[in-house]
Design a protein around this motif. Structure first.
Motif, PDB file in Angstrom:
ATOM      1  N   ASN A 117      35.583  73.971  26.737  1.00 62.37           N
ATOM      2  CA  ASN A 117      36.136  74.705  25.592  1.00 62.37           C
ATOM      3  C   ASN A 117      35.152  75.709  24.993  1.00 62.37           C
ATOM      4  O   ASN A 117      34.013  75.843  25.429  1.00 62.37           O
ATOM      5  N   SER A 118      35.656  76.406  23.981  1.00 63.77           N
ATOM      6  CA  SER A 118      34.937  77.562  23.429  1.00 63.77           C
ATOM      7  C   SER A 118      34.121  77.175  22.195  1.00 63.77           C
ATOM      8  O   SER A 118      34.141  76.023  21.746  1.00 63.77           O
ATOM      9  N   LEU A 119      33.449  78.139  21.645  1.00 65.68           N
ATOM     10  CA  LEU A 119      32.653  77.969  20.430  1.00 65.68           C
ATOM     11  C   LEU A 119      33.563  77.567  19.265  1.00 65.68           C
ATOM     12  O   LEU A 119      34.577  78.237  19.004  1.00 65.68           O
ATOM     13  N   GLY A 120      33.209  76.476  18.582  1.00 61.88           N
ATOM     14  CA  GLY A 120      33.959  76.074  17.393  1.00 61.88           C
ATOM     15  C   GLY A 120      35.244  75.318  17.680  1.00 61.88           C
ATOM     16  O   GLY A 120      36.060  75.135  16.774  1.00 61.88           O
ATOM     17  N   THR A 121      35.436  74.896  18.926  1.00 62.76           N
ATOM     18  CA  THR A 121      36.643  74.118  19.266  1.00 62.76           C
ATOM     19  C   THR A 121      36.238  72.844  20.004  1.00 62.76           C
ATOM     20  O   THR A 121      35.129  72.743  20.526  1.00 62.76           O
TER      21      THR A 121
ATOM     22  N   VAL B 249      25.882  81.285   9.429  1.00 64.23           N
ATOM     23  CA  VAL B 249      26.208  79.845   9.480  1.00 64.23           C
ATOM     24  C   VAL B 249      25.157  79.055   8.726  1.00 64.23           C
ATOM     25  O   VAL B 249      25.482  78.148   7.942  1.00 64.23           O
ATOM     26  N   GLU B 250      23.888  79.411   8.963  1.00 65.73           N
ATOM     27  CA  GLU B 250      22.807  78.648   8.320  1.00 65.73           C
ATOM     28  C   GLU B 250      22.810  78.854   6.802  1.00 65.73           C
ATOM     29  O   GLU B 250      22.560  77.925   6.043  1.00 65.73           O
ATOM     30  N   ASP B 251      23.114  80.074   6.358  1.00 68.80           N
ATOM     31  CA  ASP B 251      23.046  80.371   4.918  1.00 68.80           C
ATOM     32  C   ASP B 251      24.310  79.958   4.167  1.00 68.80           C
ATOM     33  O   ASP B 251      24.243  79.489   3.043  1.00 68.80           O
ATOM     34  N   GLN B 252      25.464  80.186   4.801  1.00 74.55           N
ATOM     35  CA  GLN B 252      26.727  80.033   4.042  1.00 74.55           C
ATOM     36  C   GLN B 252      27.711  79.049   4.662  1.00 74.55           C
ATOM     37  O   GLN B 252      28.751  78.783   4.079  1.00 74.55           O
ATOM     38  N   GLY B 253      27.425  78.550   5.858  1.00 73.97           N
ATOM     39  CA  GLY B 253      28.338  77.597   6.500  1.00 73.97           C
ATOM     40  C   GLY B 253      29.434  78.309   7.289  1.00 73.97           C
ATOM     41  O   GLY B 253      29.688  79.501   7.101  1.00 73.97           O
ATOM     42  N   ILE B 254      30.094  77.524   8.147  1.00 67.11           N
ATOM     43  CA  ILE B 254      31.112  78.113   9.030  1.00 67.11           C
ATOM     44  C   ILE B 254      32.327  78.587   8.229  1.00 67.11           C
ATOM     45  O   ILE B 254      32.949  79.602   8.561  1.00 67.11           O
ATOM     46  N   ALA B 255      32.667  77.865   7.162  1.00 65.28           N
ATOM     47  CA  ALA B 255      33.883  78.212   6.409  1.00 65.28           C
ATOM     48  C   ALA B 255      33.835  79.648   5.905  1.00 65.28           C
ATOM     49  O   ALA B 255      34.872  80.312   5.803  1.00 65.28           O
TER      50      ALA B 255
ATOM     51  N   ALA C 182      35.333  81.723   8.550  1.00 58.37           N
ATOM     52  CA  ALA C 182      36.505  81.176   9.257  1.00 58.37           C
ATOM     53  C   ALA C 182      37.623  82.202   9.420  1.00 58.37           C
ATOM     54  O   ALA C 182      38.204  82.311  10.509  1.00 58.37           O
ATOM     55  N   GLU C 183      37.932  82.944   8.364  1.00 60.25           N
ATOM     56  CA  GLU C 183      39.082  83.866   8.450  1.00 60.25           C
ATOM     57  C   GLU C 183      38.814  84.933   9.529  1.00 60.25           C
ATOM     58  O   GLU C 183      39.692  85.260  10.323  1.00 60.25           O
ATOM     59  N   ALA C 184      37.597  85.459   9.561  1.00 61.53           N
ATOM     60  CA  ALA C 184      37.263  86.484  10.566  1.00 61.53           C
ATOM     61  C   ALA C 184      37.352  85.904  11.979  1.00 61.53           C
ATOM     62  O   ALA C 184      37.809  86.573  12.918  1.00 61.53           O
ATOM     63  N   ILE C 185      36.928  84.668  12.123  1.00 69.31           N
ATOM     64  CA  ILE C 185      36.977  84.035  13.451  1.00 69.31           C
ATOM     65  C   ILE C 185      38.435  83.804  13.876  1.00 69.31           C
ATOM     66  O   ILE C 185      38.820  84.090  15.018  1.00 69.31           O
ATOM     67  N   LEU C 186      39.258  83.325  12.936  1.00 65.97           N
ATOM     68  CA  LEU C 186      40.670  83.066  13.279  1.00 65.97           C
ATOM     69  C   LEU C 186      41.391  84.355  13.662  1.00 65.97           C
ATOM     70  O   LEU C 186      42.304  84.346  14.489  1.00 65.97           O
ATOM     71  N   GLU C 187      40.955  85.477  13.095  1.00 63.59           N
ATOM     72  CA  GLU C 187      41.566  86.764  13.483  1.00 63.59           C
ATOM     73  C   GLU C 187      41.222  87.124  14.928  1.00 63.59           C
ATOM     74  O   GLU C 187      41.971  87.834  15.592  1.00 63.59           O
ATOM     75  N   ARG C 188      40.065  86.650  15.393  1.00 67.53           N
ATOM     76  CA  ARG C 188      39.737  86.901  16.804  1.00 67.53           C
ATOM     77  C   ARG C 188      40.437  85.888  17.712  1.00 67.53           C
ATOM     78  O   ARG C 188      40.796  86.199  18.836  1.00 67.53           O
ATOM     79  N   TRP C 189      40.609  84.675  17.210  1.00 64.37           N
ATOM     80  CA  TRP C 189      41.223  83.630  18.038  1.00 64.37           C
ATOM     81  C   TRP C 189      42.708  83.880  18.309  1.00 64.37           C
ATOM     82  O   TRP C 189      43.186  83.611  19.407  1.00 64.37           O
TER      83      TRP C 189
ATOM     84  N   ALA D  90      51.059  75.982  10.008  1.00 60.24           N
ATOM     85  CA  ALA D  90      50.472  74.644  10.097  1.00 60.24           C
ATOM     86  C   ALA D  90      49.463  74.585  11.240  1.00 60.24           C
ATOM     87  O   ALA D  90      48.364  74.011  11.092  1.00 60.24           O
ATOM     88  N   ASP D  91      49.806  75.213  12.389  1.00 67.08           N
ATOM     89  CA  ASP D  91      48.859  75.236  13.509  1.00 67.08           C
ATOM     90  C   ASP D  91      47.581  75.972  13.109  1.00 67.08           C
ATOM     91  O   ASP D  91      46.463  75.538  13.408  1.00 67.08           O
ATOM     92  N   LEU D  92      47.773  77.097  12.416  1.00 68.32           N
ATOM     93  CA  LEU D  92      46.609  77.872  11.984  1.00 68.32           C
ATOM     94  C   LEU D  92      45.698  77.030  11.086  1.00 68.32           C
ATOM     95  O   LEU D  92      44.469  77.013  11.267  1.00 68.32           O
ATOM     96  N   ALA D  93      46.312  76.296  10.157  1.00 69.78           N
ATOM     97  CA  ALA D  93      45.521  75.450   9.251  1.00 69.78           C
ATOM     98  C   ALA D  93      44.784  74.362  10.035  1.00 69.78           C
ATOM     99  O   ALA D  93      43.616  74.050   9.756  1.00 69.78           O
ATOM    100  N   GLY D  94      45.462  73.790  11.016  1.00 69.16           N
ATOM    101  CA  GLY D  94      44.830  72.741  11.824  1.00 69.16           C
ATOM    102  C   GLY D  94      43.657  73.262  12.634  1.00 69.16           C
ATOM    103  O   GLY D  94      42.587  72.631  12.688  1.00 69.16           O
ATOM    104  N   TYR D  95      43.839  74.422  13.259  1.00 73.22           N
ATOM    105  CA  TYR D  95      42.723  74.970  14.055  1.00 73.22           C
ATOM    106  C   TYR D  95      41.584  75.448  13.150  1.00 73.22           C
ATOM    107  O   TYR D  95      40.410  75.397  13.532  1.00 73.22           O
ATOM    108  N   ARG D  96      41.928  75.866  11.931  1.00 70.75           N
ATOM    109  CA  ARG D  96      40.871  76.205  10.963  1.00 70.75           C
ATOM    110  C   ARG D  96      40.051  74.942  10.641  1.00 70.75           C
ATOM    111  O   ARG D  96      38.822  74.985  10.580  1.00 70.75           O
ATOM    112  N   ASN D  97      40.758  73.817  10.473  1.00 70.35           N
ATOM    113  CA  ASN D  97      40.043  72.553  10.237  1.00 70.35           C
ATOM    114  C   ASN D  97      39.116  72.222  11.407  1.00 70.35           C
ATOM    115  O   ASN D  97      37.973  71.801  11.221  1.00 70.35           O
TER     116      ASN D  97
END
Ligand SMILES: O=C(O)CC1=CCC(=O)O1
Length: 259
Positions: A27-31, A134-140, A143-150, A161-168
């Motif tokens: 799998n990929s980064l963050g999954t 990530v180190e300064d502010q955390g993944i969250a 998250a929105e920018a990453i989900l736009e790429r995903w 609901a799927d989007l919320a789950g994959y964000r989790n």
């Protein structure tokens, strides 16, 4: 669901029995490996299947993360399970790990399914900025920018609901593990190795993938002798989720050609 300690880290994996050439999912980064579930359910082949959470992801330990370590975990786990050459199916950094495995342990690779990946992904500046964030502010914070790429806009507005789950899934990834894999991606370049790949290879791109755009995947396919290239419509960076039926079809077709 199973765990094993190899190379000083405990890895979470799932190994199911079947016949013929096994299929290994990376799998990929963050999954974690649940991103393959819909694909696995739609495969038309009854192959043995191995999924694993790479270090720093899912239920696996963090541990020191380099591309060699990520590749070594796959080969050690396959050896531990006494597996023979498999169809290695990797998305994004999973595709880099697959290319690394083909170079380091060609005896474990019968074929390659390289999804939304390249010989190299991104550049050092981008990965260093992401590690710092990530180190300064955390993944969250990202998250929105990453989900736009995903995911495509249609997925993000229609499957809330799927989007919320994959964000989790993303934001619950260990920050140390996430940053470690970013560094491993930054430090990996398989451009010279790709022309030496001899296994049957199929490359899949998402037509609207913003992380590894079609041109990057096509460039990888053009480096690999005889590789097939396929572009999936209405698909961002994670075809196993957004276009699971088409992804399962392509994997099953490639698997049927392998001996
Ligand atoms: O988060 C992203 O940008 C997508 C991604 C890049 C490498 C990977 O594995 O996922």
């Amino acid at each position: 669901m199973a765990f094993v300690t190899v190379n000083d880290v405990t890895l979470h994996y799932r190994h199911s029995y079947g016949v013929g050439i096994p299929i290994v999912f990376l799998n990929s980064l963050g999954t974690d490996f649940r991103i393959w579930d819909a694909v696995i359910h739609q495969l038309t082949v009854n192959a043995p299947i191995l999924c694993l959470d790479k270090r720093g992801h899912g239920l696996s330990d963090d541990g020191p993360i380099t591309m060699d370590a990520l590749v070594g975990d796959v080969s050690t786990l396959m050896d531990h399970l006494d597996m023979k050459a498999a169809l290695i199916c990797g998305v994004s950094v999973g595709g880099l790990i697959a290319q690394g495995l083909a170079a380091a342990r060609p005896d474990l690779v019968a074929g390659l399914m390289l999804c939304c990946t390249g010989a190299r992904i991104g550049d050092a500046e981008g990965w260093n900025a992401r590690i710092q964030a990530v180190e300064d502010q955390g993944i969250a914070s990202m998250a929105e920018a990453i989900l736009e790429r995903w995911f495509s806009e249609g997925f993000r507005s229609g499957r809330l609901a799927d989007l919320a789950g994959y964000r989790n899934m993303l934001i619950r990834t260990s920050a140390v593990g996430y940053a470690g894999v970013c560094a491993a991606i930054r430090d990996s370049d398989f451009t010279d190795q790709a022309p030496r790949i001899t296994m049957p290879t199929h490359c899949i791109a998402g037509a609207i993938d913003l992380a590894t755009p079609p041109a990057l995947v096509q460039a990888l396919a053009s480096l690999i002798n005889g590789a097939h290239y396929e572009e999936l419509d209405n698909c961002g960076h994670l075809p196993s989720i957004e276009q699971s039926a088409a992804t399962a079809r392509s994997i099953s077709s490639l698997h049927e050609t392998l001996r």
